[in-house]
Design a protein around this motif. Structure first.
Motif, mmCIF file in Angstrom:
data_model
loop_
_atom_site.group_PDB
_atom_site.id
_atom_site.type_symbol
_atom_site.label_atom_id
_atom_site.label_comp_id
_atom_site.label_asym_id
_atom_site.label_seq_id
_atom_site.Cartn_x
_atom_site.Cartn_y
_atom_site.Cartn_z
ATOM 1 N N LEU A 132 23.816 -48.185 -9.601
ATOM 2 C CA LEU A 132 24.973 -48.931 -9.129
ATOM 3 C C LEU A 132 24.603 -50.385 -8.836
ATOM 4 N N ALA A 133 23.434 -50.600 -8.259
ATOM 5 C CA ALA A 133 22.997 -51.965 -7.984
ATOM 6 C C ALA A 133 22.814 -52.742 -9.283
ATOM 7 N N ALA A 134 22.247 -52.089 -10.312
ATOM 8 C CA ALA A 134 22.056 -52.751 -11.598
ATOM 9 C C ALA A 134 23.393 -53.091 -12.246
ATOM 10 N N ALA A 135 24.365 -52.174 -12.156
ATOM 11 C CA ALA A 135 25.688 -52.416 -12.737
ATOM 12 C C ALA A 135 26.382 -53.579 -12.033
ATOM 13 N N ALA A 136 26.247 -53.659 -10.719
ATOM 14 C CA ALA A 136 26.918 -54.705 -9.954
ATOM 15 C C ALA A 136 26.297 -56.076 -10.182
ATOM 16 N N ARG A 137 25.026 -56.117 -10.601
ATOM 17 C CA ARG A 137 24.369 -57.408 -10.850
ATOM 18 C C ARG A 137 24.836 -58.047 -12.150
ATOM 19 N N GLU A 138 25.455 -57.279 -13.038
ATOM 20 C CA GLU A 138 25.936 -57.859 -14.281
ATOM 21 C C GLU A 138 27.083 -58.815 -13.992
ATOM 22 N N PRO A 139 27.178 -59.933 -14.727
ATOM 23 C CA PRO A 139 28.217 -60.938 -14.442
ATOM 24 C C PRO A 139 29.622 -60.363 -14.550
ATOM 25 N N ALA A 140 30.475 -60.733 -13.613
ATOM 26 C CA ALA A 140 31.874 -60.328 -13.680
ATOM 27 C C ALA A 140 32.549 -61.043 -14.842
ATOM 28 N N THR A 141 33.547 -60.401 -15.427
ATOM 29 C CA THR A 141 34.286 -60.969 -16.551
ATOM 30 C C THR A 141 35.748 -61.148 -16.158
ATOM 31 N N SER A 142 36.534 -61.644 -17.105
ATOM 32 C CA SER A 142 37.967 -61.832 -16.848
ATOM 33 C C SER A 142 38.753 -60.538 -17.007
ATOM 34 N N ALA A 143 38.081 -59.440 -17.417
ATOM 35 C CA ALA A 143 38.771 -58.163 -17.553
ATOM 36 C C ALA A 143 39.271 -57.695 -16.190
ATOM 37 N N GLN A 144 40.497 -57.196 -16.155
ATOM 38 C CA GLN A 144 41.077 -56.719 -14.899
ATOM 39 C C GLN A 144 40.538 -55.328 -14.568
ATOM 40 N N PRO A 145 40.279 -55.051 -13.291
ATOM 41 C CA PRO A 145 39.901 -53.690 -12.900
ATOM 42 C C PRO A 145 40.974 -52.703 -13.333
ATOM 43 N N MET B 30 36.289 -54.279 -2.041
ATOM 44 C CA MET B 30 36.751 -55.208 -3.062
ATOM 45 C C MET B 30 36.400 -54.640 -4.431
ATOM 46 N N VAL B 31 37.187 -54.997 -5.435
ATOM 47 C CA VAL B 31 36.988 -54.465 -6.777
ATOM 48 C C VAL B 31 36.921 -55.609 -7.785
ATOM 49 N N TRP B 32 36.115 -55.418 -8.819
ATOM 50 C CA TRP B 32 36.029 -56.367 -9.927
ATOM 51 C C TRP B 32 35.467 -55.650 -11.140
ATOM 52 N N SER B 33 35.612 -56.258 -12.286
ATOM 53 C CA SER B 33 35.141 -55.644 -13.524
ATOM 54 C C SER B 33 34.123 -56.538 -14.209
ATOM 55 N N ASN B 34 33.165 -55.921 -14.894
ATOM 56 C CA ASN B 34 32.261 -56.680 -15.759
ATOM 57 C C ASN B 34 32.269 -56.116 -17.176
ATOM 58 N N SER B 35 33.414 -55.510 -17.550
ATOM 59 C CA SER B 35 33.587 -55.041 -18.924
ATOM 60 C C SER B 35 34.030 -56.193 -19.812
ATOM 61 N N GLU B 36 33.889 -56.020 -21.116
ATOM 62 C CA GLU B 36 34.351 -57.019 -22.050
ATOM 63 C C GLU B 36 35.876 -57.053 -22.046
ATOM 64 N N PRO B 37 36.487 -58.236 -22.007
ATOM 65 C CA PRO B 37 37.950 -58.318 -22.052
ATOM 66 C C PRO B 37 38.504 -57.612 -23.290
ATOM 67 N N GLY B 38 39.569 -56.842 -23.115
ATOM 68 C CA GLY B 38 40.171 -56.127 -24.220
ATOM 69 C C GLY B 38 39.529 -54.798 -24.539
ATOM 70 N N SER B 39 38.503 -54.401 -23.786
ATOM 71 C CA SER B 39 37.817 -53.147 -24.047
ATOM 72 C C SER B 39 38.703 -51.955 -23.701
ATOM 73 N N ASP B 40 38.627 -50.885 -24.514
ATOM 74 C CA ASP B 40 39.387 -49.667 -24.224
ATOM 75 C C ASP B 40 38.865 -48.972 -22.971
ATOM 76 N N THR B 41 37.591 -49.166 -22.687
ATOM 77 C CA THR B 41 36.975 -48.558 -21.509
ATOM 78 C C THR B 41 36.609 -49.658 -20.518
ATOM 79 N N VAL B 42 37.134 -49.566 -19.313
ATOM 80 C CA VAL B 42 36.908 -50.599 -18.298
ATOM 81 C C VAL B 42 36.034 -50.031 -17.182
ATOM 82 N N ARG B 43 34.988 -50.748 -16.862
ATOM 83 C CA ARG B 43 34.092 -50.376 -15.771
ATOM 84 C C ARG B 43 34.449 -51.211 -14.549
ATOM 85 N N THR B 44 34.908 -50.552 -13.508
ATOM 86 C CA THR B 44 35.319 -51.235 -12.284
ATOM 87 C C THR B 44 34.280 -51.015 -11.200
ATOM 88 N N ASN B 45 33.771 -52.110 -10.654
ATOM 89 C CA ASN B 45 32.849 -52.048 -9.526
ATOM 90 C C ASN B 45 33.645 -52.108 -8.229
#
Length: 251
Positions: A142-155, A177-192
């Motif tokens: 979880l710490a590694a996932a959260a360190r990835e840069p946030a993107t403009s993709a919505q949670p 608080m919630v944010w995403s670092n998935s690629e914009p437009g991705s079918d699968t969204v990862r929400t932190n």
């Protein structure tokens, strides 16, 4: 090798962390709650195929055989039994503590408040091989996932996932608080999801899963939406779960 390791923690924090982890834990074989020592804190974790959580619990005493007991797991049913012994403060300034005695075959909870005599014990079975983990290294993942840069993709979360996050916030009495670092437009969204002492990861996909598939005992059809924490690259510097935050400006 000591027969049992001993961990003494804040009782109220432990009870809240256990309730949150039990809510997130999946079905067999992921119907487990994991305990892991990270940077002198006890982290209580759980995961399903599409949700994961790690909650820090303050420790006041550690005497641990780290090779055998640095992490251990119990089933969700055993976790409920372990957390059934509720402790309430009679005075606001009172500090309640409980102990965990960790054996290769069992985990025993004791009341360490007051005289610290270890009374009112509850013993549950330890799951699996003491030197192996079914859930993998959830806190570091979880710490590694959260360190990835946030993107403009919505949670993105479905109704049951939003309800789960709300239940966690209520159990822990914390703001999230919630944010995403998935690629914009991705079918699968990862929400932190993060708050004081807690981190979560939620996967939501539009790839045609059946309703409630994310809570089933079988992985989803697409491997890209299944959490897998079996292999995690770890550095010597262990990141604390609570340091995971989105870049400035994101809500």
């Amino acid at each position: 090798m000591v027969e049992t390791s001993k961990i003494v923690v804040d009782a109220v924090e432990f009870q809240r962390a256990m309730a949150a982890a039990i809510a997130v834990a999946g079905k067999e074989p992921l119907d487990l709650v994991q305990f892991r020592i990270v940077a002198d804190e006890l982290v209580v974790s759980a995961r399903s195929h599409t949700e994961a959580i790690a909650v820090e619990v303050s420790t006041s005493y550690l005497d641990v055989d780290y090779d055998r007991d640095g992490h251990f797991e119990i089933t969700k049913a055993e976790a409920r039994a372990l957390n059934a012994m509720r402790m309430k403060k009679e005075d606001p300034d009172e500090e309640l503590s409980l102990g965990l005695l960790v054996h290769e075959a069992y985990v025993q909870r004791t009341d360490e408040s007051g005289l610290g005599l270890g009374l009112r014990a509850v013993k549950v079975r330890r799951n699996g091989n003491p030197y192996e983990s079914v859930l993998g290294d959830v806190p570091h993942s979880l710490a590694a996932a959260a360190r990835e840069p946030a993107t403009s993709a919505q949670p993105k979360m479905d109704g049951s996932q939003w309800s789960l996050v709300g239940k966690v916030a209520k159990e822990l009495d914390v703001r999230l608080m919630v944010w995403s670092n998935s690629e914009p437009g991705s079918d699968t969204v990862r929400t932190n999801v993060a708050g004081a002492g807690v981190a979560m990861l939620v996967l939501c996909s539009d790839l045609g899963r059946e309703e409630d598939n994310e809570r089933s005992s079988e992985p989803p059809e697409s491997a890209t939406i299944s959490l897998n924490f079996e292999d995690v690259a770890k550095s010597d510097a262990v990141p604390k779960v609570v340091t995971a935050k989105p870049p400035k400006g994101l809500a």
